[in-house]
Design a protein around this motif. Structure first.
Motif, PDB file in Angstrom:
ATOM      1  N   GLY A 259       0.799  -1.220   0.000  1.00 45.99           N
ATOM      2  CA  GLY A 259       0.000   0.000   0.000  1.00 45.99           C
ATOM      3  C   GLY A 259       0.833   1.272   0.000  1.00 45.99           C
ATOM      4  N   SER A 260       0.181   2.391   0.338  1.00 40.93           N
ATOM      5  CA  SER A 260       0.824   3.707   0.275  1.00 40.93           C
ATOM      6  C   SER A 260       0.777   4.388   1.639  1.00 40.93           C
ATOM      7  N   GLY A 261       1.604   5.428   1.766  1.00 34.09           N
ATOM      8  CA  GLY A 261       1.583   6.221   2.994  1.00 34.09           C
ATOM      9  C   GLY A 261       2.864   6.076   3.784  1.00 34.09           C
ATOM     10  N   SER A 262       2.859   6.650   4.983  1.00 32.00           N
ATOM     11  CA  SER A 262       4.084   6.709   5.782  1.00 32.00           C
ATOM     12  C   SER A 262       4.279   5.486   6.679  1.00 32.00           C
ATOM     13  N   THR A 263       3.293   4.593   6.762  1.00 37.07           N
ATOM     14  CA  THR A 263       3.435   3.391   7.601  1.00 37.07           C
ATOM     15  C   THR A 263       3.993   2.234   6.771  1.00 37.07           C
ATOM     16  N   VAL A 264       3.650   2.240   5.507  1.00 32.20           N
ATOM     17  CA  VAL A 264       4.019   1.145   4.614  1.00 32.20           C
ATOM     18  C   VAL A 264       5.546   0.938   4.459  1.00 32.20           C
TER      19      VAL A 264
ATOM     20  N   VAL B   7     -11.348   4.744   6.308  1.00 29.33           N
ATOM     21  CA  VAL B   7     -11.166   5.836   5.354  1.00 29.33           C
ATOM     22  C   VAL B   7      -9.752   5.695   4.808  1.00 29.33           C
ATOM     23  N   LYS B   8      -9.626   5.763   3.484  1.00 25.97           N
ATOM     24  CA  LYS B   8      -8.325   5.778   2.853  1.00 25.97           C
ATOM     25  C   LYS B   8      -8.335   6.832   1.741  1.00 25.97           C
ATOM     26  N   GLY B   9      -7.129   7.210   1.310  1.00 29.05           N
ATOM     27  CA  GLY B   9      -7.060   8.193   0.239  1.00 29.05           C
ATOM     28  C   GLY B   9      -6.452   9.515   0.673  1.00 29.05           C
ATOM     29  N   GLY B  10      -5.943   9.544   1.918  1.00 27.86           N
ATOM     30  CA  GLY B  10      -5.232  10.739   2.383  1.00 27.86           C
ATOM     31  C   GLY B  10      -4.063  11.052   1.455  1.00 27.86           C
ATOM     32  N   GLY B  11      -3.519  10.016   0.825  1.00 22.58           N
ATOM     33  CA  GLY B  11      -2.429  10.192  -0.133  1.00 22.58           C
ATOM     34  C   GLY B  11      -2.909  10.097  -1.575  1.00 22.58           C
ATOM     35  N   ALA B  12      -4.225  10.116  -1.771  1.00 27.67           N
ATOM     36  CA  ALA B  12      -4.843  10.110  -3.118  1.00 27.67           C
ATOM     37  C   ALA B  12      -4.590   8.819  -3.890  1.00 27.67           C
ATOM     38  N   CYS B  13      -4.365   7.717  -3.171  1.00 26.54           N
ATOM     39  CA  CYS B  13      -4.053   6.448  -3.858  1.00 26.54           C
ATOM     40  C   CYS B  13      -5.180   5.432  -3.746  1.00 26.54           C
ATOM     41  N   HIS B  14      -6.360   5.863  -3.314  1.00 29.48           N
ATOM     42  CA  HIS B  14      -7.360   4.866  -2.901  1.00 29.48           C
ATOM     43  C   HIS B  14      -7.959   4.045  -4.036  1.00 29.48           C
TER      44      HIS B  14
ATOM     45  N   LEU C  17      -0.962  -5.456   2.300  1.00 25.56           N
ATOM     46  CA  LEU C  17      -0.850  -4.701   3.547  1.00 25.56           C
ATOM     47  C   LEU C  17      -0.868  -3.219   3.207  1.00 25.56           C
ATOM     48  N   ASP C  18      -1.657  -2.449   3.952  1.00 27.47           N
ATOM     49  CA  ASP C  18      -1.813  -1.035   3.607  1.00 27.47           C
ATOM     50  C   ASP C  18      -2.096  -0.223   4.869  1.00 27.47           C
ATOM     51  N   GLY C  19      -1.826   1.067   4.784  1.00 21.73           N
ATOM     52  CA  GLY C  19      -2.156   1.988   5.870  1.00 21.73           C
ATOM     53  C   GLY C  19      -3.618   2.412   5.781  1.00 21.73           C
ATOM     54  N   ALA C  20      -4.025   3.277   6.712  1.00 17.06           N
ATOM     55  CA  ALA C  20      -5.394   3.807   6.689  1.00 17.06           C
ATOM     56  C   ALA C  20      -5.388   5.169   7.368  1.00 17.06           C
ATOM     57  N   ASP C  21      -6.333   5.996   6.998  1.00 14.99           N
ATOM     58  CA  ASP C  21      -6.471   7.301   7.660  1.00 14.99           C
ATOM     59  C   ASP C  21      -7.279   7.173   8.947  1.00 14.99           C
ATOM     60  N   GLU C  22      -8.190   6.199   8.973  1.00 17.03           N
ATOM     61  CA  GLU C  22      -8.986   5.940  10.167  1.00 17.03           C
ATOM     62  C   GLU C  22      -9.660   4.579   9.982  1.00 17.03           C
TER      63      GLU C  22
ATOM     64  N   ARG D 173      -6.265   2.586  -6.648  1.00 10.12           N
ATOM     65  CA  ARG D 173      -5.399   1.410  -6.762  1.00 10.12           C
ATOM     66  C   ARG D 173      -5.383   0.618  -5.455  1.00 10.12           C
ATOM     67  N   GLU D 174      -5.468   1.325  -4.348  1.00 10.47           N
ATOM     68  CA  GLU D 174      -5.494   0.622  -3.048  1.00 10.47           C
ATOM     69  C   GLU D 174      -6.716  -0.292  -2.945  1.00 10.47           C
ATOM     70  N   LYS D 175      -7.853   0.189  -3.423  1.00  6.90           N
ATOM     71  CA  LYS D 175      -9.061  -0.650  -3.321  1.00  6.90           C
ATOM     72  C   LYS D 175      -8.981  -1.837  -4.283  1.00  6.90           C
TER      73      LYS D 175
ATOM     74  N   ARG E 226      -3.663   6.564  16.701  1.00  2.96           N
ATOM     75  CA  ARG E 226      -4.599   7.674  16.445  1.00  2.96           C
ATOM     76  C   ARG E 226      -5.699   7.294  15.465  1.00  2.96           C
ATOM     77  N   LYS E 227      -5.458   6.240  14.710  1.00  2.00           N
ATOM     78  CA  LYS E 227      -6.414   5.839  13.660  1.00  2.00           C
ATOM     79  C   LYS E 227      -7.474   4.860  14.158  1.00  2.00           C
ATOM     80  N   ASN E 228      -7.310   4.393  15.385  1.00  2.00           N
ATOM     81  CA  ASN E 228      -8.209   3.373  15.956  1.00  2.00           C
ATOM     82  C   ASN E 228      -9.388   4.072  16.629  1.00  2.00           C
TER      83      ASN E 228
END
Ligand code: 5RP
Length: 249
Positions: free
Chosen positions: A30-35, A99-106, A86-91, A108-110, A126-128
């Protein structure tokens, strides 16, 4: 490393240890800062484990990550069945909607979430949340074809009850954010009443002509891993079970 970064790493390492097994050969990233921590842990499994594996990215960022880590790159059109993504999430809510797409990748992520036999979320504490829209207030990311954006915005404002929906603007570029697919992104906040039932609002948005994909992923994940401030990891499963586990070594 600060608490939030170490929480992301905790979640990612634990999820990889539990779900990326030697028999898994096609893996969605997936995308984002956790991946990046997901990829770091996969690399730690060693050259032998990663030989013959193919990694499928959800966008530019994860493609670069896969290539720079020396892992094999593939795409979902070659591998429409993925062992694990495996992917991150905004919440993430208590039902594992997210919710995903904070990085505008949702988009392809979906696709990669849907193509996966197992879809796993990794995030910091914080996302839980119990309900979506608790901490992530910018709204539901919606990818739209550029020529339809004003019409979709009007639909969101006047019909679907998101008067504050806005076109996402770029930083360090004049004009809107353009996704990896050449589309625009709208962020549409909804009130609690709507976010309690994310599937319904997701389906309503998706029916608007011009919408490509909605950043609400409803009950797609097998589990969500949240790194906590105290060094533990909370794992929420799709059957409602919750585990509290110690950090990996
Ligand atoms: O959906 C995403 C990108 O479109 C990311 O997965 C989401 O924004 C989470 O990112 P981070 O791990 O940086 O919090």
């Amino acid at each position: 490393m600060d608490i939030i970064e170490s929480s992301k790493r905790l979640a990612a390492y634990t999820a990889v240890d539990n779900h990326v097994k030697p028999e898994h050969k096609v893996i969605g990233i997936g995308s984002g800062s956790t991946v990046p921590y997901v990829v770091e842990r996969i690399v730690q499994q060693g050259v032998e484990a990663n030989k013959g594996r193919v990694f499928i990215p959800t966008g530019f960022q994860s493609k670069e990550l896969i290539v720079s880590s020396g892992l094999g790159l593939g795409d979902v059109d070659q591998y429409p069945t993925i062992d694990v993504t495996l992917d991150g999430a905004d919440e993430v809510d208590s039902q594992l909607n997210c919710v995903k797409g904070g990085g505008a990748c949702h988009l392809r992520e979906k696709v990669l979430a849907e193509a996966a036999r197992t879809f796993i979320l990794v995030a910091d504490y914080r996302k839980n949340v119990q309900y979506l829209g608790t901490n992530f207030l910018q709204g539901v990311p919606i990818e739209v074809v550029p020529f339809a954006y004003a019409k979709v915005l009007q639909n969101l404002h006047q019909v679907l009850g998101s008067p504050k929906a806005t076109l996402r603007m770029a930083v360090k570029k004049a004009g809107p954010v353009v996704s990896d697919n050449g589309n625009f992104i709208i962020d549409a906040p909804f009130d609690r009443e709507k976010m309690i039932d994310p599937f319904t609002i997701m389906a309503q948005i998706k029916m608007l002509t011009g919408v490509v994909e909605v950043g609400l992923f409803c009950r797609m994940a097998k589990a969500a891993y949240f790194g906590n401030e105290d060094g533990t990891v909370t794992v929420r499963w799709d059957d409602g079970k919750i585990d509290q586990v110690a950090a990996p070594v």
